[in-house]
Design a protein around this motif. Structure first.
Motif, PDB file in Angstrom:
ATOM      1  N   LEU A 154      -2.114   1.652  -3.434  1.00  0.00           N
ATOM      2  CA  LEU A 154      -2.886   0.791  -2.546  1.00  0.00           C
ATOM      3  C   LEU A 154      -3.505   1.636  -1.448  1.00  0.00           C
ATOM      4  O   LEU A 154      -2.797   2.392  -0.763  1.00  0.00           O
ATOM      5  N   PRO A 155      -4.815   1.557  -1.253  1.00  0.00           N
ATOM      6  CA  PRO A 155      -5.445   2.331  -0.185  1.00  0.00           C
ATOM      7  C   PRO A 155      -4.847   1.989   1.176  1.00  0.00           C
ATOM      8  O   PRO A 155      -4.538   0.820   1.449  1.00  0.00           O
ATOM      9  N   GLY A 156      -4.690   3.000   2.014  1.00  0.00           N
ATOM     10  CA  GLY A 156      -4.154   2.760   3.351  1.00  0.00           C
ATOM     11  C   GLY A 156      -4.975   1.750   4.128  1.00  0.00           C
ATOM     12  O   GLY A 156      -4.424   0.900   4.838  1.00  0.00           O
ATOM     13  N   LEU A 157      -6.301   1.821   3.984  1.00  0.00           N
ATOM     14  CA  LEU A 157      -7.170   0.868   4.680  1.00  0.00           C
ATOM     15  C   LEU A 157      -6.846  -0.565   4.269  1.00  0.00           C
ATOM     16  O   LEU A 157      -6.831  -1.472   5.096  1.00  0.00           O
ATOM     17  N   TYR A 158      -6.573  -0.756   2.979  1.00  0.00           N
ATOM     18  CA  TYR A 158      -6.260  -2.090   2.479  1.00  0.00           C
ATOM     19  C   TYR A 158      -4.918  -2.574   3.011  1.00  0.00           C
ATOM     20  O   TYR A 158      -4.795  -3.697   3.509  1.00  0.00           O
ATOM     21  N   SER A 159      -3.911  -1.721   2.907  1.00  0.00           N
ATOM     22  CA  SER A 159      -2.570  -2.105   3.363  1.00  0.00           C
ATOM     23  C   SER A 159      -2.564  -2.461   4.843  1.00  0.00           C
ATOM     24  O   SER A 159      -1.864  -3.384   5.278  1.00  0.00           O
ATOM     25  N   GLU A 160      -3.346  -1.738   5.632  1.00  0.00           N
ATOM     26  CA  GLU A 160      -3.421  -2.012   7.064  1.00  0.00           C
ATOM     27  C   GLU A 160      -4.174  -3.306   7.348  1.00  0.00           C
ATOM     28  O   GLU A 160      -3.849  -4.038   8.287  1.00  0.00           O
ATOM     29  N   ALA A 161      -5.199  -3.589   6.531  1.00  0.00           N
ATOM     30  CA  ALA A 161      -6.054  -4.749   6.801  1.00  0.00           C
ATOM     31  C   ALA A 161      -5.487  -6.055   6.277  1.00  0.00           C
ATOM     32  O   ALA A 161      -5.801  -7.133   6.808  1.00  0.00           O
ATOM     33  N   VAL A 162      -4.648  -5.992   5.239  1.00  0.00           N
ATOM     34  CA  VAL A 162      -4.189  -7.211   4.564  1.00  0.00           C
ATOM     35  C   VAL A 162      -3.518  -8.219   5.496  1.00  0.00           C
ATOM     36  O   VAL A 162      -3.878  -9.403   5.475  1.00  0.00           O
TER      37      VAL A 162
END
Length: 322
Positions: A154-162
């Motif tokens: 999972l991209p870090g950007l995605y994990s942070e934004a979810v």
């Protein structure tokens, strides 16, 4: 089952894909049920195919109609199959406790129900997550593999934004969620030249803003499913011709992530599509369709003007094709 015969589509433009067989005659929609959940697939028939049917698994915000813009280049080559799996598009809501294995098995169920025994498999973004698991669990159905905008983590950007995006969607603040989703999926305009960047950003914003309550509920559940179950399992991957491509300015699933994915696939090729980001199949529709079509019909994919030189990230293995 619903079958609809549609008017002839636009003739394919002459150019990068070369001479093509006749256009498809009809589009068929099939209503199916797997594990108690209703879902729908769309089949664009080709009576004179040059290769096995092409199964297109798109991203979480795409549905079975999202690939119609690619049909003028792909449908003359073979039968096309798209699907709203359970939990996505117009299909039944799927609780997050159902994982990626369930979705991969639903793909197998669909192919068995429609009588297709082998496919060229394309997966973009989340479609790669499902597609790779499908190939791992049911390799006998897979002739070739093409993945785009993809990763094995999972991209870090995605994990942070979810968490924030899910909360924003759940409380109905669609405008704010749409802004966040556009920033997540698209590169910063200053990163480099991306074709149709402004136009695609506007279209994406409009798409997110116009989501129905059902679509919002499914989007929240989708995020929960991915965070809960993850996107990758280190299972064997079938040794079939494979290609991974990524937009050169993809900041969500970066080029390095694409190389990591290709390195897990025996002999997989990897390339970057120039002047594109994560939404490469939208920003460079004709080029991405040409790349997919070339690979699935065993034509060369090296030295294409819109791609970087082909790489083979998994050293020590024979390339599937060059």
């Amino acid at each position: 089952m619903r079958t609809a015969v549609i008017a002839a589509q636009d003739s394919p433009r002459a150019g990068c894909s070369g001479p093509l067989p006749p256009a498809p005659e009809q589009v068929e929609e099939r209503g199916l049920v797997f594990g108690g959940f209703a879902y729908t697939c769309r089949i664009v028939h080709q009576s004179a195919p040059r290769t096995a049917p092409l199964l297109l698994l798109g991203g979480s915000s795409q549905n079975r109609h999202s690939w119609q813009g690619h049909e003028k280049w792909l449908a003359p080559l073979c039968t096309l199959i798209t699907v709203d799996l359970p939990g996505y598009g117009s299909s039944d809501f799927l609780p997050a406790r159902y994982d990626i294995d369930f979705l991969a098995d639903a793909v197998r169920h669909m192919l068995a129900e429609i009588g297709v025994h082998e496919v060229n498999l394309f997966g973009g973004c989340f479609g790669e997550v499902v597609g790779l698991r499908f190939a791992q669990r049911h390799p006998e159905f897979v002739r070739r593999v093409v993945f785009a905008g993809a990763a094995i983590r999972l991209p870090g950007l995605y994990s942070e934004a979810v968490p924030q995006l899910s909360q924003t969607l759940a409380r109905g603040d669609i405008e704010q969620a749409a802004d966040g989703l556009v920033r997540l999926f698209m590169s910063n305009p200053e990163a480099g030249k991306v074709r149709r960047h402004a136009a695609v950003a506007r279209l994406l914003q409009q798409q997110f803003v116009n989501q129905t309550p059902d679509e919002i509920r499914k989007a929240v559940e989708h995020n929960t499913r991915l965070v809960t179950h993850g996107c990758y399992r280190p299972l064997p991957v079938p040794a079939v011709p494979s290609l991974v491509f990524t937009g050169e300015y993809d900041t969500l699933c970066t080029p390095q992530m694409g190389r990591e994915l290709a390195a897990t696939m025996p002999g997989a090729l990897f390339t970057l599509v120039k002047e594109a980001d994560h939404l490469v199949t939208v920003e460079r529709r004709q080029e991405s369709a040409d790349l997919i079509g070339r690979f699935c019909t065993d034509r060369a994919v090296d030295d294409l003007p819109y791609c970087t030189p082909v790489e083979v990230p998994c050293s020590g293995r024979v390339p599937a094709q060059v």
